[in-house]
Scaffold this motif. Structure first.
Motif, PDB file in Angstrom:
ATOM      1  N   VAL A   1       5.591  -2.671  -6.619  1.00 46.58           N
ATOM      2  CA  VAL A   1       4.467  -3.242  -6.587  1.00 46.58           C
ATOM      3  C   VAL A   1       4.067  -3.338  -5.026  1.00 46.58           C
ATOM      4  CG1 VAL A   1       2.761  -5.274  -6.677  1.00 46.58           C
ATOM      5  CG2 VAL A   1       4.332  -4.771  -8.443  1.00 46.58           C
ATOM      6  N   LYS A   2       4.832  -3.562  -4.044  1.00 51.47           N
ATOM      7  CA  LYS A   2       4.643  -3.890  -2.534  1.00 51.47           C
ATOM      8  C   LYS A   2       4.446  -2.217  -2.340  1.00 51.47           C
ATOM      9  CE  LYS A   2       6.867  -8.040  -1.594  1.00 51.47           C
ATOM     10  NZ  LYS A   2       5.723  -8.698  -1.224  1.00 51.47           N
ATOM     11  N   ALA A   3       5.299  -1.284  -2.698  1.00 51.11           N
ATOM     12  CA  ALA A   3       5.200   0.007  -2.467  1.00 51.11           C
ATOM     13  C   ALA A   3       3.730   0.674  -2.738  1.00 51.11           C
ATOM     14  CB  ALA A   3       6.328   0.809  -2.814  1.00 51.11           C
ATOM     15  N   PHE A   4       3.224   0.108  -4.010  1.00 45.93           N
ATOM     16  CA  PHE A   4       2.064   0.803  -4.497  1.00 45.93           C
ATOM     17  C   PHE A   4       0.895   0.531  -3.549  1.00 45.93           C
ATOM     18  CE2 PHE A   4      -1.603  -0.298  -6.938  1.00 45.93           C
ATOM     19  CZ  PHE A   4      -1.911   1.006  -7.375  1.00 45.93           C
ATOM     20  N   TYR A   5       1.009  -0.956  -3.258  1.00 49.34           N
ATOM     21  CA  TYR A   5      -0.305  -1.264  -2.619  1.00 49.34           C
ATOM     22  C   TYR A   5      -0.061  -0.565  -1.068  1.00 49.34           C
ATOM     23  CZ  TYR A   5      -2.499  -4.213  -5.585  1.00 49.34           C
ATOM     24  OH  TYR A   5      -3.411  -4.608  -6.778  1.00 49.34           O
ATOM     25  N   ARG A   6       1.012  -0.672  -0.575  1.00 54.44           N
ATOM     26  CA  ARG A   6       1.053   0.041   0.740  1.00 54.44           C
ATOM     27  C   ARG A   6       0.755   1.552   0.904  1.00 54.44           C
ATOM     28  NH1 ARG A   6       5.994  -1.593   1.437  1.00 54.44           N
ATOM     29  NH2 ARG A   6       7.049   0.220   0.658  1.00 54.44           N
ATOM     30  N   GLY A   7       0.997   2.140  -0.278  1.00 52.79           N
ATOM     31  CA  GLY A   7       0.530   3.614  -0.288  1.00 52.79           C
ATOM     32  C   GLY A   7      -0.755   3.770  -0.555  1.00 52.79           C
ATOM     33  N   ARG A   8      -1.449   2.937  -0.889  1.00 47.65           N
ATOM     34  CA  ARG A   8      -3.031   2.963  -0.902  1.00 47.65           C
ATOM     35  C   ARG A   8      -3.727   2.390   0.229  1.00 47.65           C
ATOM     36  NH1 ARG A   8      -5.227   2.965  -5.692  1.00 47.65           N
ATOM     37  NH2 ARG A   8      -7.236   1.491  -5.390  1.00 47.65           N
ATOM     38  N   ASP A   9      -2.885   1.856   1.164  1.00 49.24           N
ATOM     39  CA  ASP A   9      -3.475   1.109   2.549  1.00 49.24           C
ATOM     40  C   ASP A   9      -4.317  -0.189   1.931  1.00 49.24           C
ATOM     41  OD1 ASP A   9      -2.576   3.066   4.151  1.00 49.24           O
ATOM     42  OD2 ASP A   9      -4.355   4.378   3.866  1.00 49.24           O
TER      43      ASP A   9
END
Length: 299
Positions: free
Chosen positions: A63-71
């Motif tokens: 989840v953290k990686a998902f949001y980080r990947g979409r700024d």
């Protein structure tokens, strides 16, 4: 042929100020939307790091990686309000009982708390709650709600784990996600049969359940007893008698013997067509316990 046209000076004089006003305000509209996204993304990044509601799903690396990947761009809202995919998710989890799940387990109260406000911070909070609900629902309906080691059984079916990263990316790539969510439950026929059984027993419970059998003699072919009528009605509730045209008859006949054998076979009992101690105990299992047993099989 030659065409001519004229401009009405009055209309021109009325429209020109409006056009100029629109051109002047357009950068303000654009900046306001940009400002909302900037604020929402900032709040979202901060809230995801802090996780003030202590939702375990938000601590998942995927989840953290998902949001980080979409700024940290919100997934479920924009400056104008909730996106279509947010309504789709709300519809699915609101009807989670159709998949033998409890809708309230999927943060419905928290979702409703922030649903009607478009403020950037509230929308950021709602975004994370909806993502947590998606993660939780997706894993429950796909892989199972219960921990098999907590069940009082010595066997269980090992379900495969949901690819949560793919689910999040698929959701982000589609305006409507109803089809994506409807494909999550297991497709095999046994799952559908268990869901049908669950619906039937829940309906029996809503109607008041069934009456337990008191102590009595062994019920077998040829016996006449007031519990025979109760037995017919009970086996009709469980689907072991398709039709009960003679439910008021208190004589144990051949048709009732077949129904008892069917009940015994389904419950792993000795199939002798007689209602002795063990069959009577099985008949007296409460409908709530029946529902719990079906839920354990489903999940």
């Amino acid at each position: 042929m030659r065409f001519t046209f004229t401009i009405n000076p009055l209309a021109y004089g009325v429209c020109l100020p409006a056009i100029l006003l629109l051109l002047l305000l357009w950068p303000a509209f654009a900046n306001a939307e940009e400002s909302w996204h900037t604020k929402a993304s900032g709040h979202l990044e901060k809230l995801l790091a802090q996780n003030p509601q202590e939702l375990p799903e938000l601590d998942e690396p995927v989840v953290k990686a998902f949001y980080r990947g979409r700024d940290y761009v919100p997934l479920w809202s924009n400056a104008e309000g909730r996106l279509e995919r947010a309504y789709d998710l709300l519809d699915i989890i609101g009807n989670a009982d159709e998949e033998a799940l409890e809708p309230s387990d999927y943060l419905l109260a928290d979702i409703r708390q922030y649903w009607t406000t478009d403020a950037a911070e509230s929308s950021a909070r709602l975004d994370l709650i909806l993502t947590a609900a998606l993660f939780r629902y997706g894993n429950h309906v796909y892989s199972g709600r219960l921990n098999p080691h907590e069940l009082e059984v010595e066997w269980y079916i090992q379900n495969t784990s949901l690819n949560s990263a793919k689910l999040l990316n698929d959701v982000a790539a589609n305006d409507s996600i109803l089809q994506i969510l409807r494909q999550l439950p297991p497709p095999h026929s046994s799952y559908q049969l268990l869901k049908n059984e669950l619906r039937r027993f829940r309906e029996i419970k809503r109607q008041g359940g069934w009456k337990k059998f008191a102590s009595g003699p062994t019920l077998e072919p040829g016996v006449q007893h007031n519990q025979v009528q109760q037995l017919r009605q009970r086996l009709q509730q469980t689907g072991d008698i398709d039709e009960c045209a003679v439910c008021t008859i208190d004589i144990f006949d051949v048709a009732l013997e077949k129904a008892v054998k069917r009940f015994q076979r389904r419950h792993g009992l000795e199939v002798d067509g007689r209602v002795g101690r063990q069959t009577r105990l099985a008949l007296n299992i409460d409908v709530t316990e029946k529902i719990r047993m079906i839920l354990s099989l489903i999940h």
